[in-house]
Design an enzyme around this catalytic site. Structure first.
Site, mmCIF file in Angstrom:
data_model
loop_
_atom_site.group_PDB
_atom_site.id
_atom_site.type_symbol
_atom_site.label_atom_id
_atom_site.label_comp_id
_atom_site.label_asym_id
_atom_site.label_seq_id
_atom_site.Cartn_x
_atom_site.Cartn_y
_atom_site.Cartn_z
ATOM 1 N N ASP A 130 0.557 -1.499 -0.286
ATOM 2 C CA ASP A 130 0.317 -0.292 0.295
ATOM 3 C C ASP A 130 0.677 1.292 0.486
ATOM 4 O OD1 ASP A 130 -2.128 -1.200 -0.467
ATOM 5 O OD2 ASP A 130 -3.424 -0.992 1.922
ATOM 6 N N SER B 103 -4.849 -8.735 10.213
ATOM 7 C CA SER B 103 -5.075 -6.812 10.383
ATOM 8 C C SER B 103 -6.620 -7.370 8.599
ATOM 9 C CB SER B 103 -4.031 -6.669 9.879
ATOM 10 O OG SER B 103 -3.285 -7.198 8.889
#
Length: 412
Positions: A123, A179
């Protein structure tokens, strides 16, 4: 004196709340920005939290419609799938989020942008390449790549202690041992107990889809209508219910797919930064559309054009995964794929049932299927002798290949 203004991509969670306060400690004026791309979130609470922590301004932006029309739909047209399995739900959201962040930075005269992406993930690359492409002069503050930050906050315990010291509200429920990233297209799960690739995902982990075992005992039959490679209408055949706006279409497909446990995958993938990672994904609506689009495309597209388009789709998926949405090469590939979809039009009927999508039939005014020509009961315009030429050409090649192989073996 302020070092300048920074627009922080903010989630309202522990990490970005600590980053907000840390940036202020470092001397920056902080504007927070939270994108609504379909995740379940208390946006009002997040706004109040950011304001209480000293954010100069707070932007809550509803990007759901543009996320579907400008990012998910091109991915559907491309049949974009990374390494044969991943439908790129996180990857396709990042350029959408970062584009709006840059628009706000320009609008507010901010010299900096910041994010909470880790230094080991994809990301950070996706966010930052988008930022640099759209705002070349911008400076990026990536705390999880700054030694003073990541050495200070080695683990969650350090973040919790910092939060308590600075009056940052901390989560009252225990953190899940993995996560999660959610948006309209999918939910991804990784890290924590999932880092052992042999361990099975807990049954109660999935939030977007039912277990196929618990799905209804009767299928939902849908008809999806396409034009230029994108869905323009979905109809539930039995109930007569229909949706005809992009956001409503995709949301409804998520509902139906989620009900039947469609779109769950557990994979090990190759990150762009050079490591393998385990990811578990649920992409219900995207999976239904992948199968439906593939079917209508094959029905309406010339064989040789589709071969080229398939290669472009693979290339597009790689560029999307690696963060190159706004690169000139990706723009070129998207243009080519869009051109290929001009005749991808028609309706597909399919059944969604217990984790699977079954194609039932299709029709199109631009079909390249000739029922009379292909029929075994009608001669039509096809002369069976025409097949002899195809056989002879390939027979020569195969005979020669195997003859030479035999000679090579006899010599050794």
């Amino acid at each position: 004196m302020s070092k300048g203004t920074v627009v922080l991509a903010y989630s309202g969670g522990l990490d970005t709340s600590c980053i907000l306060v840390w940036l202020k400690e470092e001397g920056y004026d902080v504007i927070t920005y939270l994108a609504n791309i379909g995740q379940v979130e208390d946006f009002d609470a997040a706004k109040k939290k950011a304001e209480s922590l000293g954010a100069k301004k707070v932007f809550i932006e509803d990007l759901r419609a543009e996320f579907v029309e400008e990012f998910i739909w091109p991915s559907v047209q491309a049949s974009a799938i990374y390494e044969d399995r991943y439908l790129l739900g996180t990857s396709v959201a990042r350029p959408c989020i970062a584009r709006r962040q840059i628009q706000i930075a320009r609008q507010e005269g901010a010299q900096y942008v910041s994010h909470g992406a880790t230094g080991k993930g994809n990301d950070q690359i996706r966010f930052e390449l988008t930022c640099y492409a759209l705002y070349p002069e911008v400076q990026i503050i990536a705390p999880w790549r700054i030694p003073e930050f990541y050495n200070r906050f080695v683990g969650r315990k350090d973040l919790m202690e910092y939060a308590e010291k600075h009056g940052i509200p901390v989560p009252v429920t225990p953190k899940a041992p993995w996560s999660m990233d959610a948006n309209l297209m999918h939910i991804s799960y990784e890290s924590g107990i999932l880092e052992n690739p042999k361990s099975h995902a807990p049954a109660g982990m999935y939030l977007m889809t039912k277990s196929p075992e618990d799905a209804p005992n009767s299928p939902d039959v849908l008809e999806i209508e396409f034009k230029k490679g994108v869905p323009i209408k979905v109809t539930h055949v039995k109930e007569g219910k229909s949706k005809d706006t992009p956001l409503d279409i995709f949301s409804y497909l998520n509902e139906i797919g989620g009900r039947h446990g469609v779109g769950r995958i557990d994979i090990v993938e190759n990150r762009f930064i050079g490591m393998k990672s385990r990811g578990i994904y649920e992409t219900p609506g995207g999976t239904i559309l992948y199968h439906a689009h593939l079917d209508i495309e094959t029905f309406t597209m010339d064989r040789e054009v589709r071969r080229i388009k398939q290669g472009l789709g693979v290339k597009f998926a790689e560029m999307l995964y690696n963060g190159f949405w706004y690169s000139p090469e990706c723009e070129f590939v998207r243009h080519c794929i869009d051109k290929s979809q001009e005749s991808v039009e028609g309706k597909v009927q399919l059944s969604v049932f217990k984790g699977q999508v079954y194609i039932l039939g299709r029709e199109s005014p631009k079909s390249l299927y000739n029922e009379e020509l292909v029929s075994m009961d009608v001669q039509g315009d096809y002369d069976p002798c025409d097949a002899s030429g195809f056989i002879k050409i390939n027979a020569v090649r195969l005979k020669e290949h195997h003859r030479l192989q035999g000679e090579h073996r006899s010599k050794h």
